[in-house]
Every structure is written in C-alpha cells, then in structure tokens.
Design a protein around this motif. Structure first.
Motif, short mmCIF file in Angstrom:
data_model
loop_
_atom_site.label_atom_id
_atom_site.label_comp_id
_atom_site.label_asym_id
_atom_site.label_seq_id
_atom_site.Cartn_x
_atom_site.Cartn_y
_atom_site.Cartn_z
N THR A 138 0.83 -1.21 0.00
CA THR A 138 0.00 0.00 0.00
C THR A 138 0.87 1.26 0.00
O THR A 138 0.59 2.20 -0.75
CB THR A 138 -0.96 -0.02 1.21
N ILE A 139 1.90 1.28 0.80
CA ILE A 139 2.80 2.44 0.85
C ILE A 139 3.45 2.64 -0.52
O ILE A 139 3.52 3.77 -1.03
CB ILE A 139 3.86 2.28 1.95
N ILE A 140 3.92 1.57 -1.13
CA ILE A 140 4.56 1.66 -2.45
C ILE A 140 3.56 2.18 -3.48
O ILE A 140 3.91 3.03 -4.33
CB ILE A 140 5.16 0.31 -2.87
N LEU A 141 2.32 1.73 -3.42
CA LEU A 141 1.30 2.23 -4.36
C LEU A 141 1.03 3.72 -4.16
O LEU A 141 0.81 4.45 -5.13
CB LEU A 141 0.02 1.41 -4.25
N TRP A 142 1.05 4.18 -2.91
CA TRP A 142 0.89 5.62 -2.66
C TRP A 142 2.06 6.40 -3.26
O TRP A 142 1.87 7.47 -3.84
CB TRP A 142 0.76 5.92 -1.16
N VAL A 143 3.27 5.85 -3.12
CA VAL A 143 4.45 6.51 -3.71
C VAL A 143 4.28 6.60 -5.23
O VAL A 143 4.54 7.66 -5.83
CB VAL A 143 5.75 5.77 -3.32
N VAL B 97 -3.04 7.56 -12.32
CA VAL B 97 -3.30 8.16 -11.00
C VAL B 97 -4.72 7.83 -10.54
O VAL B 97 -4.93 7.42 -9.40
CB VAL B 97 -3.08 9.69 -11.02
N VAL B 98 -5.67 7.98 -11.44
CA VAL B 98 -7.08 7.70 -11.08
C VAL B 98 -7.25 6.23 -10.72
O VAL B 98 -7.89 5.90 -9.72
CB VAL B 98 -8.02 8.11 -12.23
N LEU B 99 -6.66 5.33 -11.51
CA LEU B 99 -6.78 3.90 -11.23
C LEU B 99 -6.11 3.52 -9.91
O LEU B 99 -6.67 2.75 -9.13
CB LEU B 99 -6.20 3.09 -12.39
N LEU B 100 -4.93 4.07 -9.66
CA LEU B 100 -4.26 3.79 -8.39
C LEU B 100 -5.08 4.32 -7.22
O LEU B 100 -5.16 3.69 -6.17
CB LEU B 100 -2.85 4.38 -8.38
N TRP B 101 -5.70 5.47 -7.40
CA TRP B 101 -6.56 6.04 -6.36
C TRP B 101 -7.72 5.08 -6.05
O TRP B 101 -8.03 4.81 -4.89
CB TRP B 101 -7.09 7.40 -6.82
N ILE B 102 -8.32 4.54 -7.10
CA ILE B 102 -9.42 3.57 -6.92
C ILE B 102 -8.92 2.35 -6.17
O ILE B 102 -9.57 1.86 -5.23
CB ILE B 102 -10.03 3.18 -8.28
N ILE B 103 -7.76 1.84 -6.56
CA ILE B 103 -7.17 0.67 -5.90
C ILE B 103 -6.92 0.95 -4.42
O ILE B 103 -7.21 0.12 -3.56
CB ILE B 103 -5.86 0.25 -6.61
N LEU B 104 -6.41 2.12 -4.13
CA LEU B 104 -6.06 2.44 -2.74
C LEU B 104 -7.30 2.78 -1.89
O LEU B 104 -7.25 2.62 -0.67
CB LEU B 104 -5.07 3.61 -2.72
#
Length: 128
Positions: free
Chosen positions: A80-85, A116-123
């Motif tokens: 999760t931290i890596i995905l936020w980075v 960015v939008v897809l990662l936001w959805i994932i997170l």
C-alpha cells in the motif's frame, strides 16, 4: 469501478509501458521522442530506460501482489505504501509530461493521469 478491475487495467497499462521502454532500449522507437527530449546519447538512454524498466517491473509486481495474483513476498502494508508513492510519482509525471518538449510525450500526460485515477481507486479499497 471496483479495485479488481482497476488492478487489471493497471496491469495492462504497465505491461504496455514496459513493452514501450523495451522498444526504446532495442532502438525500435527513437529515444529522442522520450524523456522530454533531454537525452543526448545512447549511454544516457540505456541508463534511463533500464531504470524505467526496473521501476515499472516493480509496479507490475506490486500490482500482482495487491490483486492476489501472486503470493505476498512483502507485507500488504508495504504494498500500500509503495502504491501511494507511485500515485504521487505519476501525479508529478503528469505535470512533467504536460510541459515536455515533444508532442508525443505530452500525450503521455493522459496515460499518467489515468494511472493516478486507477491507483486512487485501488487504494480507496483499503479505507473501506
């Protein structure tokens, strides 16, 4: 859109980006149209493209872990931290692509914004 769909789309995007960078590395695509038009020679291209392939490979692995396609080799908290980075990096990259010297790279702003939008959805799944 749910997290599973977002992960699948991101995996396809990252796989495509990896193919793109390998194509630059083997000189199918000229490096002059990438990296904001700032690369001056083959040596710089090899360094930048190798780093990019490694970073995108890491993102691919992290997405596989997040989507439970492979066994966790690091904790989900670290994933999760890596995905936020990556979300922050892609946000900055979107800005960089918008101000790039080549039109080709400016078009990549759309791809990085979608990422960015897809990662936001994932997170966001993590918050529920």
């Amino acid at each position: 859109m749910n997290s599973t769909t977002a992960i699948k789309i991101m995996l396809w995007i990252v796989a495509s980006v990896l193919l793109f960078h390998v194509s630059i590395l083997v000189k199918i695509i000229p490096y002059e149209i990438t990296w904001g038009g700032r690369l001056n020679n083959d040596t710089e291209m090899y360094v930048f493209e190798t780093i990019s392939i490694l970073i995108n490979g890491l993102l691919f692995l992290i997405l596989l872990i997040k989507g439970k396609y492979v066994k966790e080799c690091i904790s989900i908290k670290a994933v999760t931290i890596i995905l936020w980075v990556f979300t922050i990096l892609f946000s900055l990259n979107t800005i960089g692509n918008i101000i790039a010297e080549t039109l080709f790279e400016k078009l990549f702003a759309l791809l990085t914004f979608v990422s960015v939008v897809l990662l936001w959805i994932i997170l966001q799944k993590d918050k529920k």
